[in-house]
Design an enzyme around this catalytic site. Structure first.
Site, PDB file in Angstrom:
ATOM      1  N   ASN A 175       1.229  -2.545   5.242  1.00  0.00           N
ATOM      2  CA  ASN A 175       0.424  -1.547   5.738  1.00  0.00           C
ATOM      3  C   ASN A 175      -0.918  -1.450   4.615  1.00  0.00           C
ATOM      4  OD1 ASN A 175      -0.113   1.670   5.456  1.00  0.00           O
ATOM      5  ND2 ASN A 175      -0.029   1.456   3.531  1.00  0.00           N
TER       6      ASN A 175
ATOM      7  N   SER B 150      -4.447  -0.279  14.258  1.00  0.00           N
ATOM      8  CA  SER B 150      -5.160   0.727  14.365  1.00  0.00           C
ATOM      9  C   SER B 150      -5.590   1.123  15.822  1.00  0.00           C
ATOM     10  CB  SER B 150      -6.235   1.024  13.564  1.00  0.00           C
ATOM     11  OG  SER B 150      -7.187   1.885  13.890  1.00  0.00           O
TER      12      SER B 150
ATOM     13  N   TYR C 167     -13.458  -4.185  10.768  1.00  0.00           N
ATOM     14  CA  TYR C 167     -12.303  -3.465  10.714  1.00  0.00           C
ATOM     15  C   TYR C 167     -11.201  -3.664  11.977  1.00  0.00           C
ATOM     16  CZ  TYR C 167      -8.774   0.347   9.949  1.00  0.00           C
ATOM     17  OH  TYR C 167      -7.794   1.091  10.034  1.00  0.00           O
TER      18      TYR C 167
ATOM     19  N   GLY D 118       0.842  -1.143   0.130  1.00  0.00           N
ATOM     20  CA  GLY D 118       0.090  -0.054  -0.092  1.00  0.00           C
ATOM     21  C   GLY D 118       0.879   1.130   0.022  1.00  0.00           C
TER      22      GLY D 118
ATOM     23  N   ARG E  65       0.178   5.561  -1.884  1.00  0.00           N
ATOM     24  CA  ARG E  65      -0.555   6.684  -1.471  1.00  0.00           C
ATOM     25  C   ARG E  65      -0.741   6.709   0.380  1.00  0.00           C
ATOM     26  NH1 ARG E  65      -6.030   4.830  -1.510  1.00  0.00           N
ATOM     27  NH2 ARG E  65      -5.998   3.323  -3.400  1.00  0.00           N
TER      28      ARG E  65
ATOM     29  N   LYS F 246      -7.878  -5.466  13.020  1.00  0.00           N
ATOM     30  CA  LYS F 246      -6.408  -4.766  13.254  1.00  0.00           C
ATOM     31  C   LYS F 246      -6.005  -5.403  14.861  1.00  0.00           C
ATOM     32  CE  LYS F 246      -6.096  -2.060  10.004  1.00  0.00           C
ATOM     33  NZ  LYS F 246      -4.543  -2.069   9.114  1.00  0.00           N
TER      34      LYS F 246
ATOM     35  N   ALA G 139     -11.657  -5.840  14.325  1.00  0.00           N
ATOM     36  CA  ALA G 139     -11.404  -7.279  14.367  1.00  0.00           C
ATOM     37  C   ALA G 139     -10.239  -7.424  13.801  1.00  0.00           C
ATOM     38  CB  ALA G 139     -12.485  -8.074  13.991  1.00  0.00           C
TER      39      ALA G 139
HETATM   40  N1  LIG Z   1      -5.951   6.875   7.732  1.00  0.00           N
HETATM   41  C1  LIG Z   1      -6.051   6.361   8.902  1.00  0.00           C
HETATM   42  O1  LIG Z   1      -6.680   7.277   9.794  1.00  0.00           O
HETATM   43  C2  LIG Z   1      -5.705   4.966   9.476  1.00  0.00           C
HETATM   44  C3  LIG Z   1      -5.778   4.906  10.821  1.00  0.00           C
HETATM   45  C4  LIG Z   1      -5.306   3.866  11.640  1.00  0.00           C
HETATM   46  C5  LIG Z   1      -4.813   3.021  10.667  1.00  0.00           C
HETATM   47  N2  LIG Z   1      -4.627   3.040   9.254  1.00  0.00           N
HETATM   48  C6  LIG Z   1      -4.157   1.953   8.512  1.00  0.00           C
HETATM   49  O2  LIG Z   1      -2.918   2.566   7.724  1.00  0.00           O
HETATM   50  C7  LIG Z   1      -3.166   1.664   6.509  1.00  0.00           C
HETATM   51  C8  LIG Z   1      -2.947   2.478   5.485  1.00  0.00           C
HETATM   52  O3  LIG Z   1      -4.186   3.393   5.485  1.00  0.00           O
HETATM   53  P1  LIG Z   1      -4.336   4.854   4.686  1.00  0.00           P
HETATM   54  O4  LIG Z   1      -5.106   5.655   5.314  1.00  0.00           O
HETATM   55  O5  LIG Z   1      -2.911   5.108   3.882  1.00  0.00           O
HETATM   56  O6  LIG Z   1      -5.115   4.105   3.327  1.00  0.00           O
HETATM   57  P2  LIG Z   1      -5.191   4.448   1.753  1.00  0.00           P
HETATM   58  O7  LIG Z   1      -5.054   6.021   1.570  1.00  0.00           O
HETATM   59  O8  LIG Z   1      -6.478   3.907   1.479  1.00  0.00           O
HETATM   60  O9  LIG Z   1      -4.195   3.678   1.001  1.00  0.00           O
HETATM   61  C9  LIG Z   1      -4.209   2.389   0.709  1.00  0.00           C
HETATM   62  C10 LIG Z   1      -3.133   1.785   0.084  1.00  0.00           C
HETATM   63  O10 LIG Z   1      -3.422   0.405  -0.099  1.00  0.00           O
HETATM   64  C11 LIG Z   1      -3.252   0.105  -1.233  1.00  0.00           C
HETATM   65  N3  LIG Z   1      -4.277  -1.271  -1.456  1.00  0.00           N
HETATM   66  C12 LIG Z   1      -5.644  -1.131  -1.258  1.00  0.00           C
HETATM   67  N4  LIG Z   1      -6.082  -2.233  -1.783  1.00  0.00           N
HETATM   68  C13 LIG Z   1      -5.070  -3.034  -2.170  1.00  0.00           C
HETATM   69  C14 LIG Z   1      -4.998  -4.476  -2.892  1.00  0.00           C
HETATM   70  N5  LIG Z   1      -5.772  -5.119  -2.966  1.00  0.00           N
HETATM   71  N6  LIG Z   1      -3.745  -4.680  -3.173  1.00  0.00           N
HETATM   72  C15 LIG Z   1      -2.711  -4.092  -2.713  1.00  0.00           C
HETATM   73  N7  LIG Z   1      -2.587  -2.735  -2.511  1.00  0.00           N
HETATM   74  C16 LIG Z   1      -4.089  -2.358  -2.178  1.00  0.00           C
HETATM   75  C17 LIG Z   1      -3.626   1.120  -2.175  1.00  0.00           C
HETATM   76  O11 LIG Z   1      -3.265   1.376  -3.283  1.00  0.00           O
HETATM   77  P3  LIG Z   1      -4.217   0.671  -5.030  1.00  0.00           P
HETATM   78  O12 LIG Z   1      -5.553   1.209  -4.349  1.00  0.00           O
HETATM   79  O13 LIG Z   1      -3.704   1.248  -5.952  1.00  0.00           O
HETATM   80  O14 LIG Z   1      -4.001  -0.865  -4.576  1.00  0.00           O
HETATM   81  C18 LIG Z   1      -2.862   2.271  -1.378  1.00  0.00           C
HETATM   82  O15 LIG Z   1      -1.609   2.175  -1.650  1.00  0.00           O
HETATM   83  C19 LIG Z   1      -3.970   0.603   6.853  1.00  0.00           C
HETATM   84  O16 LIG Z   1      -3.825  -0.559   6.913  1.00  0.00           O
HETATM   85  C20 LIG Z   1      -5.178   1.398   7.554  1.00  0.00           C
HETATM   86  O17 LIG Z   1      -5.915   0.640   8.059  1.00  0.00           O
HETATM   87  C21 LIG Z   1      -5.207   4.124   8.719  1.00  0.00           C
END
Ligand SMILES: NC(=O)c1ccc[n+]([C@@H]2O[C@H](COP(=O)([O-])OP(=O)(O)OC[C@H]3O[C@@H](n4cnc5c(N)ncnc54)[C@H](OP(=O)(O)O)[C@@H]3O)[C@@H](O)[C@H]2O)c1
Lengths: 249, 81
Positions: A87, A144, A157, A8, A11, A161, A159
């Site tokens: 990630n 998370s 979600y 991931g 972005r 994490k 569960a």
């Molecule tokens: N944002 C928050 O507030 C937050 C808080 C706590 C934890 N997190 C955790 O942090 C991590 C990243 O979150 P984020 O907010 O940065 O998410 P995001 O902006 O939605 O980015 C998700 C990334 O994962 C990739 N991805 C999604 N589905 C995929 C697949 N099937 N195969 C390969 N790559 C895939 C996406 O690229 P493509 O779509 O091109 O595949 C993208 O690079 C996640 O595990 C999330 O649960 C986020």
């Protein structure tokens, strides 16, 4: 240069981690389904600065059966891997009672089955590479705060994490004799595409409920991952670093 | 290509690395009494997969786990034949 795979990494948080690890001198492979302009710009910048390296690799992590071959391909292209950041994840929200079964399955597949399977193959590859690069390695799982607090509409979600944290602790014990550390980072709410459905009012409320009265940033979370990959963290394993501006304090 | 020396050499290297005292390696020696623990065996299987390109255990559990060092070598000889 030591290789690190960031899933991931195209972005959001993953891109921030990939940039930070490249700046720390690692050769980073950012994996996602599709490349992004932001990642392309980051690659150009890393190339210009001449420290570390940043590459993109396309793969859909929902293809569990293809993960073994993916790791073989990566090893063939870049050599043995020193680190892995799990990630990539889905943030599908929904009240459990009205969530389609297929959405539940998809969320568990991408947030749990996929990272543990990927970890299995990367660990095997680390084991096999010991002869070449010696013992050691780093694994970081992005969990998370909702894995341990609770948020209505995020039961599945959460569960997944919480499961990642349990995985982290036991795997740290299992891989300790190999000098491989396994840790989790638990971010609070960060502004990324995943959280774009939150309204300004909800954001404000989360910030007000946090000790520091603000939300953590992508850079804060990337900084924690950077630390876990540094020499300073060589004796840190099986733990969870919470980066939430004091939301759960 | 003979897999026997490759397997024996890997066993010795991994046991050394993991600081496990090894019993003298004979074909009759039961794996459980060799000094290798389950982590050592996992490292061995991963290393052999890497160098020989085969993992005889990667078939969803339809392979009986070898009892002795000789059985283990036989399994790999069969898989690479
Ligand atoms: N944002 C928050 O507030 C937050 C808080 C706590 C934890 N997190 C955790 O942090 C991590 C990243 O979150 P984020 O907010 O940065 O998410 P995001 O902006 O939605 O980015 C998700 C990334 O994962 C990739 N991805 C999604 N589905 C995929 C697949 N099937 N195969 C390969 N790559 C895939 C996406 O690229 P493509 O779509 O091109 O595949 C993208 O690079 C996640 O595990 C999330 O649960 C986020």
């Amino acid at each position: 240069m030591r290789n690190v795979l960031v899933t991931g990494g195209s972005r959001g948080l993953g891109l921030g981690m990939a940039q930070r690890l490249a700046a720390a001198g690692f050769q980073v492979v950012a994996l996602a389904r599709k490349d992004s302009d932001a990642l392309a710009a980051a690659r150009a910048q890393v190339a210009q600065e001449g420290r570390g390296a940043l590459h993109f690799h396309a793969f859909d992590l929902a293809d569990i059966d293809g993960i073994g071959a993916l790791v073989k391909d990566l090893r063939g292209a870049y050599g043995p891997f020193h680190g892995l950041v799990n990630n990539a994840g889905l943030g599908t929200a929904g009240i459990l009672a009205s969530m389609p079964d297929s959405a539940i399955e998809q969320l568990i597949r991408l947030n749990i089955v996929s990272p543990v399977t990927l970890t299995k193959y990367v660990v095997r590859s680390m084991m096999a590479a010991q002869r070449e690069i010696g013992q050691g390695g780093r694994i970081v799982n992005i969990a998370s705060i909702v894995g341990s607090t609770g948020y209505s509409g995020l039961s599945i979600y959460s569960a997944t994490k919480a499961a990642l944290v349990g995985f982290t602790r036991s795997l740290a014990r299992e891989l300790g004799p190999l000098g491989i550390t396994v840790n989790a980072v638990a971010p609070g709410f960060v502004d990324t595409e995943m959280t774009h459905t939150l309204t300004g009012a909800q954001r404000g409320q989360i910030a007000r409920r946090s000790a520091l009265q603000r939300l953590p940033t992508v850079e804060d979370v990337a900084g924690a991952v950077d630390f876990l990959f540094s020499d300073a963290a060589r004796n840190v394993t099986g733990t969870v670093m919470t980066i939430d501006a004091g939301n759960t304090a | 290509m003979s897999v026997r020396p490759i397997i024996l050499e890997n066993i010795v290297r991994i046991a050394q690395q993991q600081k496990k005292p090894l019993a003298p390696l004979t074909d009759e020696l039961p794996l459980l009494e060799s000094g290798l623990d389950s982590l050592c065996i996992a490292i061995l299987v991963a290393s052999l997969d890497d160098s020989l390109g085969v993992d005889p255990f990667d078939r969803d559990g339809d392979v009986a786990f070898p009892v002795t060092i000789g059985d283990l070598i036989g399994l790999y000889e069969h898989a690479t034949a």
